[in-house]
Scaffold this motif. Structure first.
Motif, PDB file in Angstrom:
ATOM      1  N   UNK A   1       3.522  -3.178   3.485  1.00  0.00           N
ATOM      2  CA  UNK A   1       1.646  -3.448   2.686  1.00  0.00           C
ATOM      3  C   UNK A   1       1.551  -2.624   2.286  1.00  0.00           C
ATOM      4  N   UNK A   2       1.400  -1.216   2.214  1.00  0.00           N
ATOM      5  CA  UNK A   2       1.639  -0.194   1.598  1.00  0.00           C
ATOM      6  C   UNK A   2       2.852  -0.271  -0.086  1.00  0.00           C
ATOM      7  N   UNK A   3       3.524  -0.837  -0.321  1.00  0.00           N
ATOM      8  CA  UNK A   3       4.496  -0.941  -0.856  1.00  0.00           C
ATOM      9  C   UNK A   3       3.210  -2.174  -1.900  1.00  0.00           C
ATOM     10  N   UNK A   4       3.027  -3.044  -1.100  1.00  0.00           N
ATOM     11  CA  UNK A   4       1.832  -4.030  -2.279  1.00  0.00           C
ATOM     12  C   UNK A   4       0.669  -3.374  -2.011  1.00  0.00           C
TER      13      UNK A   4
ATOM     14  N   UNK B   1     -12.063  -2.231  -2.156  1.00  0.00           N
ATOM     15  CA  UNK B   1     -11.489  -3.297  -2.537  1.00  0.00           C
ATOM     16  C   UNK B   1     -10.444  -3.520  -1.039  1.00  0.00           C
ATOM     17  N   UNK B   2     -10.240  -4.463  -0.958  1.00  0.00           N
ATOM     18  CA  UNK B   2      -8.953  -4.953   0.440  1.00  0.00           C
ATOM     19  C   UNK B   2      -8.063  -5.121   0.061  1.00  0.00           C
ATOM     20  N   UNK B   3      -6.081  -4.739   0.491  1.00  0.00           N
ATOM     21  CA  UNK B   3      -5.463  -5.762   0.117  1.00  0.00           C
ATOM     22  C   UNK B   3      -4.521  -6.559   1.020  1.00  0.00           C
ATOM     23  N   UNK B   4      -4.177  -7.600   1.083  1.00  0.00           N
ATOM     24  CA  UNK B   4      -3.806  -8.269   2.159  1.00  0.00           C
ATOM     25  C   UNK B   4      -1.694  -8.921   1.430  1.00  0.00           C
ATOM     26  N   UNK B   5      -1.092  -8.432   2.193  1.00  0.00           N
ATOM     27  CA  UNK B   5      -0.320  -9.720   1.632  1.00  0.00           C
ATOM     28  C   UNK B   5       0.089 -10.479   2.631  1.00  0.00           C
ATOM     29  N   UNK B   6       0.573 -11.649   1.781  1.00  0.00           N
ATOM     30  CA  UNK B   6       0.125 -12.466   2.595  1.00  0.00           C
ATOM     31  C   UNK B   6       2.160 -13.441   2.781  1.00  0.00           C
TER      32      UNK B   6
ATOM     33  N   UNK C   1      -5.047 -10.860  -2.688  1.00  0.00           N
ATOM     34  CA  UNK C   1      -4.586 -11.593  -1.774  1.00  0.00           C
ATOM     35  C   UNK C   1      -2.529 -11.900  -2.588  1.00  0.00           C
ATOM     36  N   UNK C   2      -2.137 -11.097  -1.889  1.00  0.00           N
ATOM     37  CA  UNK C   2      -0.514 -11.290  -2.225  1.00  0.00           C
ATOM     38  C   UNK C   2      -0.162 -12.665  -1.563  1.00  0.00           C
TER      39      UNK C   2
END
Length: 173
Positions: free
Chosen positions: A30-33, A74-79, A113-114
């Motif tokens: 998640x940190x990398x994303x 912003x919120x980041x989510x890697x799906x 959203x990834x």
């Protein structure tokens, strides 16, 4: 029987996916994303940083003519499952409390959203409205997500629906 979306199991169709041994591995991914998202936004000319208070994944400043600097969260989510299932997992509850895109959750200004090597960028309020419409009008069901201990739930939205949303933008990372 309830449908369950669990990124920590390996159904036969997804055996090529990496299995997460522990929370630290998921956190590192998640940190990398988040780093890739910050790098993309910086390249686009935005001032982006990770806040020290950890309230949100990102803070960014956008210069707006005749207004000045607009500070956004912003919120980041890697799906990881979305690329294979063709559905985005949009979490609304975690540990029984509103989270993710839930209107009573953290409510960041932007949602990142990834999905594979693509990034879906949208205002959180637009995504919340879309999820409400998708649930009430098109029959999306709330499903359990992640570890059973987390009591997380949300909706699955087809990527094809998200790709046609006005107000959202898909970019390559």
């Amino acid at each position: 029987m309830t449908k369950v979306y669990n990124a920590q199991t390996d159904p036969p169709a997804y055996e090529h996916r990496p299995r997460y041994a522990d929370w630290k591995a998921k956190k590192a991914e998640g940190d990398e994303f988040e780093h890739r998202v910050r790098k993309y936004l910086t390249k686009e000319g935005y001032e982006v940083f990770k806040p020290k208070d950890y309230t949100y994944d990102l803070r960014l400043n956008i210069d707006v003519p005749f207004y000045g600097t607009l500070a956004l969260t912003g919120e980041c989510k890697n799906d990881k499952m979305a690329e294979y299932s063709r559905n985005m997992a949009l979490q609304t509850y975690d540990h029984g409390k509103p989270s993710g895109i839930h209107p009573k959750g953290p409510n960041p200004d932007l949602w990142f959203h990834g999905v594979g090597d693509e990034l879906f960028i949208i205002r959180t309020s637009i995504l919340q409205s879309l999820c409400e419409t998708y649930t009430t009008s098109w029959g999306a069901k709330t499903v359990n997500m992640g570890n059973p201990e987390s009591k997380a739930s949300g909706i699955l939205m087809p990527i094809s629906v998200a790709k046609n949303v006005r107000g959202g933008r898909w970019v390559k990372l």
